[in-house]
Write an enzyme that holds these catalytic residues in place. Structure first.
Site, PDB file in Angstrom:
ATOM      1  CB  SER A 124      -8.493  14.494  17.592  1.00  0.00           C
ATOM      2  OG  SER A 124      -9.479  14.095  18.513  1.00  0.00           O
TER       3      SER A 124
ATOM      4  CE  LYS B 139      -8.535   8.897  16.081  1.00  0.00           C
ATOM      5  NZ  LYS B 139      -7.338   9.310  15.353  1.00  0.00           N
TER       6      LYS B 139
ATOM      7  CE  LYS C 211      -3.339   0.309   3.087  1.00  0.00           C
ATOM      8  NZ  LYS C 211      -3.949  -0.029   4.402  1.00  0.00           N
TER       9      LYS C 211
ATOM     10  CE1 TYR D 203     -11.066   6.374  15.240  1.00  0.00           C
ATOM     11  CE2 TYR D 203     -12.951   7.791  15.683  1.00  0.00           C
ATOM     12  CZ  TYR D 203     -11.806   7.514  14.959  1.00  0.00           C
ATOM     13  OH  TYR D 203     -11.396   8.381  13.975  1.00  0.00           O
TER      14      TYR D 203
END
Ligand SMILES: NC(=O)c1ccc[n+]([C@@H]2O[C@H](COP(=O)([O-])OP(=O)(O)OC[C@H]3O[C@@H](n4cnc5c(N)ncnc54)[C@H](OP(=O)(O)O)[C@@H]3O)[C@@H](O)[C@H]2O)c1
Length: 274
Positions: free
Chosen positions: A145, A163, A42, A159
């Site tokens: 964030s 953040k 990638k 998650y």
């Protein structure tokens, strides 16, 4: 940093999504770009895309396969990179995952830990490894964030926590780095059209999906351009997207009451449908 011509940018998560788009724009403006992520294939594909957009052939596009959550790997490879490539003027901490977006009871300790290690410790590890060289350059640190850090979200206990921690990390870091002439920009995007959302969609409950749509849906090239403008203007805190900025203003003005009432109603409707 008013312009990026001749500057050196290290971008974690530079093989995909927002990081990849930032790489394209920086290379087009004449920066050397160092892409950092795990998957080599990638990275090579991203480097080929970015190379084609370089302002001139003398600009470098390099790749480093690094797991940002592995501090030993980060320290070793960043030391080598600074020696070989040069110190970064700009460090973009964009590497992140949103696997395991699910109800809290379905998220195991290991899942929670994986999200924290990549999203929070990844930015910590990279910034720590490069801090001396960024200070020498009087450079700029960007931290991705999320709007979820401000509002929280159904299905996002792991998650959003990672953040939100980045917001406090960025705020504290800013105080320490300002006297050294280093700037910090922390960015809180709503949903952006990148591969991250395909991962998340596998587990995100319908309630989460419904609430998320309140924030709008942005394209990664536009978000990348806006982040670079925020860097140029030396803005500390940046929320991309008009709808999210309106929600953010309402959230602050009403101490979260309006956004909570709205999200509760959306969650109730989504629950009754499923
Ligand atoms: N997309 C959104 O809706 C959205 C909204 C708000 C905030 N954000 C934040 O914006 C940032 C970029 O997200 P995106 O949407 O551009 O995601 P993306 O397209 O999925 O790209 C994530 C990038 O991070 C890299 N990465 C993941 N884990 C890594 C690790 N352990 N070490 C090194 N690199 C790693 C990935 O490459 P490898 O897998 O090959 O390592 C990839 O290059 C993230 O921090 C995300 O949380 C995204």
């Amino acid at each position: 940093m008013k312009n990026f011509n001749g500057k050196c940018a290290y971008i974690t998560g530079g093989s995909s999504g927002i990081g990849l788009e930032m790489g394209k724009l920086l290379a087009a403006e004449g920066a050397d770009v160092v892409l950092i992520a795990r998957n080599k294939k990638k990275l090579d594909e991203a480097a080929a895309l970015i190379s084609a957009m370089r302002r001139d052939a003398s600009r470098r596009v390099l790749t480093l396969s690094v797991d940002v959550s592995d501090n030993k790997d980060v320290v070793k490879k960043m030391k080598e990179a600074v020696k070989k490539i040069g110190a970064p003027d700009l460090l973009v901490n964009s590497a992140g995952i949103n696997k395991w977006a699910d109800r809290f009871e379905n998220i195991t300790f290991d899942m929670f830990d994986e999200v924290m290690k990549i999203n929070l410790y990844g930015a910590r590890n990279m910034t720590h490894a490069l801090i001396d060289s960024i200070k020498e350059k009087k450079g700029h640190v960007v931290i991705l964030s999320s709007a979820a850090a401000i509002f929280g979200m159904f299905g996002y206990t792991a998650y959003a926590t990672s953040k939100a921690a980045l917001l406090a990390f960025a705020e504290s870091l800013r105080y320490e780095l300002k006297p050294a002439g280093v700037s910090v920009t922390v960015v809180c995007p709503p949903e952006v059209d990148t591969p991250m959302n395909y991962d998340e969609a596998k587990t995100l409950p319908p309630e989460g999906r419904a609430v998320k749509s309140l924030g709008g849906f942005l394209m990664p090239d536009k978000v990348a351009r806006d982040i670079l403008d925020a860097v140029r203007k030396d803005r500390y805190f940046f929320v991309p997207g008009f709808s999210t900025r309106v929600l953010y203003a309402l959230h602050r003005f009403t101490n979260g009451a309006i956004t909570r009432i709205t999200a509760d109603a959306v969650i109730k409707r989504a629950s009754s449908k499923h």
